[in-house]
Write a protein that holds these residues in place. Structure first.
Motif, PDB file in Angstrom:
ATOM      1  N   THR A 203       0.845  -1.189   0.000  1.00 14.93           N
ATOM      2  CA  THR A 203       0.000   0.000   0.000  1.00 14.93           C
ATOM      3  C   THR A 203       0.883   1.243   0.000  1.00 14.93           C
ATOM      4  N   PRO A 204       0.421   2.347  -0.574  1.00 18.83           N
ATOM      5  CA  PRO A 204       1.208   3.585  -0.487  1.00 18.83           C
ATOM      6  C   PRO A 204       1.230   4.109   0.940  1.00 18.83           C
ATOM      7  N   LEU A 205       2.173   4.984   1.238  1.00 21.94           N
ATOM      8  CA  LEU A 205       2.265   5.596   2.559  1.00 21.94           C
ATOM      9  C   LEU A 205       1.397   6.856   2.566  1.00 21.94           C
ATOM     10  N   THR A 206       0.321   6.826   3.341  1.00 18.60           N
ATOM     11  CA  THR A 206      -0.570   7.974   3.487  1.00 18.60           C
ATOM     12  C   THR A 206      -0.820   8.199   4.972  1.00 18.60           C
ATOM     13  N   ALA A 207      -1.581   9.231   5.278  1.00 13.68           N
ATOM     14  CA  ALA A 207      -1.932   9.488   6.675  1.00 13.68           C
ATOM     15  C   ALA A 207      -2.700   8.304   7.251  1.00 13.68           C
ATOM     16  N   GLN A 208      -3.475   7.616   6.399  1.00 13.57           N
ATOM     17  CA  GLN A 208      -4.271   6.484   6.870  1.00 13.57           C
ATOM     18  C   GLN A 208      -3.440   5.210   7.031  1.00 13.57           C
ATOM     19  N   THR A 209      -2.385   5.068   6.219  1.00 16.62           N
ATOM     20  CA  THR A 209      -1.621   3.815   6.264  1.00 16.62           C
ATOM     21  C   THR A 209      -0.324   3.924   7.065  1.00 16.62           C
ATOM     22  N   LYS A 210       0.061   5.119   7.455  1.00 14.15           N
ATOM     23  CA  LYS A 210       1.288   5.237   8.245  1.00 14.15           C
ATOM     24  C   LYS A 210       1.151   4.418   9.525  1.00 14.15           C
ATOM     25  N   ASN A 211       2.178   3.581   9.802  1.00 13.31           N
ATOM     26  CA  ASN A 211       2.159   2.684  10.963  1.00 13.31           C
ATOM     27  C   ASN A 211       0.881   1.857  11.025  1.00 13.31           C
ATOM     28  N   ILE A 212       0.454   1.359   9.856  1.00 18.31           N
ATOM     29  CA  ILE A 212      -0.716   0.487   9.858  1.00 18.31           C
ATOM     30  C   ILE A 212      -0.444  -0.769  10.683  1.00 18.31           C
ATOM     31  N   LEU A 213       0.845  -1.157  10.726  1.00 17.18           N
ATOM     32  CA  LEU A 213       1.264  -2.194  11.685  1.00 17.18           C
ATOM     33  C   LEU A 213       1.951  -1.485  12.848  1.00 17.18           C
ATOM     34  N   SER A 214       1.101  -0.926  13.712  1.00 16.08           N
ATOM     35  CA  SER A 214       1.549  -0.240  14.922  1.00 16.08           C
ATOM     36  C   SER A 214       1.778  -1.263  16.020  1.00 16.08           C
ATOM     37  N   ALA A 215       2.241  -0.797  17.176  1.00 15.02           N
ATOM     38  CA  ALA A 215       2.404  -1.703  18.325  1.00 15.02           C
ATOM     39  C   ALA A 215       1.071  -2.364  18.658  1.00 15.02           C
ATOM     40  N   GLU A 216       0.003  -1.574  18.606  1.00 14.77           N
ATOM     41  CA  GLU A 216      -1.331  -2.108  18.916  1.00 14.77           C
ATOM     42  C   GLU A 216      -1.746  -3.188  17.931  1.00 14.77           C
TER      43      GLU A 216
END
Length: 526
Positions: A203-216
């Motif tokens: 996926t592209p890096l956007t405000a919605q996808t940034k850190n889509i795999l976060s710690a949570e």
């Protein structure tokens, strides 16, 4: 005069050949520093780049002739898109030239993770023969989770299907029909995290996808998951992933992209279950050749024929569409300019109705031209590329309507501008001679071409007005080229749209405004 293109990064010689075959002059000067580039960029209509050249706002200020930037590759992180848009520079990329190569790299990293190939290679070449240390896992029967199932993601997904994996995909834009076509199950993100044995990001890096795999979200994954990222640095929280690798929640990870590149240091480096490659996703000879050829073809088509493809800041226009579209772009921009020159209050909404055959053209391009026309009288630097973004930044609502032919014309465009005080509409078409014409103003029929200097008058429909008006202009030495008239009903409201030879002195315009029955008199420039 032939357009000129500068190639400022290393591209295949085949790209140079394409430019020359298409009639474009080309200079190849890779390795220029930013100051050297700034000194010469003003001589060029096009700039072809890869990832090394940084197209900044400062560079664009010097690029006074530049019409197009072509990025041989998918990522345009090194181009200031808003600055290019504001200056009317088309920015193109080549999103398909390296799709297969990038997807294959993700699959290669998945195999490397499953069988611990890099570590096994180092161990074996060191003479250790640690056969029992490297216990891998099979891919067959495992669940592959694809985050982002667009062009590259769908290729990776089909490769997973071919490996007899169960493939699930999270992508808000993936239709159920497309999912079924490529053999994947569309799921929500939490479902994918809970079920996937392998996760690959596309996926592209956007405000919605940034850190889509976060710690949570990493905590929600199936214990022992393996994660592959060949898309963009920043999709995964690197520090959180390191912690998940340390705890065993994540069994392994393989990254080709990082938050900071070149990646000289990184929280993930040094972990025994982490594999890294230096952004090799597009690095095959086939991909390098493909993107070079593609960017040369796209830029040539735009500079020579007006065709726009794979632009990130303007609608695509095919070479076949460009000749048909060009006169309607002129019409839309002229209608917008007419309304913009007469509108002095803040604009709340611009509505554009496309009737008949014109509705089948690329109306996004036409709308951009119309909005540029509306805004340019008050914002001189607006152009057809920047206009939609400028309108959005000012809170102007843009409304588009397409309809079957409503009247006597094969194609008709009506533009309506709304302010708090009033609503103003103007409509027109393009005749077979290719010339845009104004055919309706405020619902009153009229027939006039756009000319450089015009006078627009609204008045009461009373005898004697035309004589007084024409005499006043004649006495002032203003020559009338054409005189178009219209009225809503006998004795009602009338309009005159008069083409004159040269600009109208303001003193003359004031005298016109004082004529009996005149409600408004304005000078227009096109």
């Amino acid at each position: 005069m032939a357009p000129r293109v500068l190639i400022s990064d290393k591209l295949s010689p085949a790209a140079v050949a394409i430019f020359k075959e298409r009639g474009v002059e080309v200079d190849v000067k890779p390795g220029l520093d930013k100051d050297e580039l700034a000194k010469i960029i003003g001589d060029y209509d096009g700039l072809a780049i890869r990832s090394n050249t940084k197209v900044t706002a400062k560079l664009l200020e010097q690029a006074t002739k530049l019409k197009v930037v072509g990025r041989a590759g998918i990522g345009v992180d090194n181009v200031d898109i808003p600055a290019a848009t504001a200056r009317g520079v088309i920015v193109m990329n080549t999103p398909f030239g390296n799709s297969i190569t990038t997807a294959e790299h993700a699959i290669a990293l998945m195999f490397a993770l499953a069988r611990q190939l890099p570590a096994a290679d180092l161990s074996t070449q060191a003479g250790k023969w640690e056969k029992n240390r490297f216990m891998g896992v099979e891919l067959t029967g495992k669940t592959l989770g694809v985050i982002g199932c667009g062009n590259i993601g769908s290729i990776a997904a089909t490769r997973g299907v071919g490996l007899k994996m169960r493939v699930i995909a999270y992508d808000p834009f993936l239709s159920l029909e497309r999912a079924a076509e490529i053999g994947v199950e569309k799921v929500e993100l939490d479902d994918l995290l809970a079920r996937a044995d392998f996760i690959t990001l596309h996926t592209p890096l956007t405000a919605q996808t940034k850190n889509i795999l976060s710690a949570e979200n990493l905590a929600k994954t199936k214990k022992g998951v393996r994660i592959i990222n060949c898309a963009r640095g920043g999709l995964v929280d690197e520090a959180a992933l390191r912690a998940a690798l340390d705890s065993g929640q994540v069994a392994g990870a393989a990254f080709d992209v990082f938050v900071e590149e070149p990646a000289k240091a990184n929280p993930l480096f040094g972990h025994p279950n982490f594999i890294a490659t230096p952004h090799l996703g597009a690095s095959t000879s086939e991909a390098q050749e493909n993107v070079a050829l593609q960017v040369a073809e796209q830029m040539s088509d735009y500079l020579i024929r007006g065709a726009i493809s794979n632009a990130v800041n303007f609608p695509s226009i095919t070479a076949e569409e460009a000749p048909k579209l060009r006169p309607f772009i002129a019409l839309a921009e002229g209608l917008g300019s007419f309304a913009g020159q007469l509108t002095h209050a803040p604009i709340e909404k611009v509505a554009i109705a496309y009737d008949g055959a014109v509705a089948d053209l690329k109306i996004k391009a036409l709308t951009s031209a119309a909005i540029a026309g509306v805004l340019r009288p008050s914002l001189q630097d607006v152009n057809v590329v920047s206009a939609p973004a400028v309108a959005a930044s000012r809170g102007i609502v843009i409304e588009e309507v397409t309809r079957a032919a409503q009247g006597d014309y094969e194609s008709f465009i009506t533009l309506t501008v709304t302010t708090k005080e009033q609503t103003r509409s103007i409509g027109g078409t393009v005749f077979h001679d290719g010339k845009p014409r104004i055919l309706s103003i405020k619902g009153i029929k009229i027939d006039a071409e756009f000319t450089p200097s015009m006078i627009y008058v609204t008045n009461e429909d009373k005898p004697g007005f035309i004589g007084r008006f024409a005499s006043l202009l004649g006495d002032a030495g203003v020559n009338i080229a054409t005189f178009a008239l219209g009225r809503d009903e006998q004795g009602g409201s009338a309009i005159a749209l008069v083409a004159v030879d040269g600009p109208v002195p303001s003193a003359v315009l004031e005298e016109v405004g004082k004529l009996k029955g005149v409600r408004q008199a304005s000078a227009l420039h096109f």
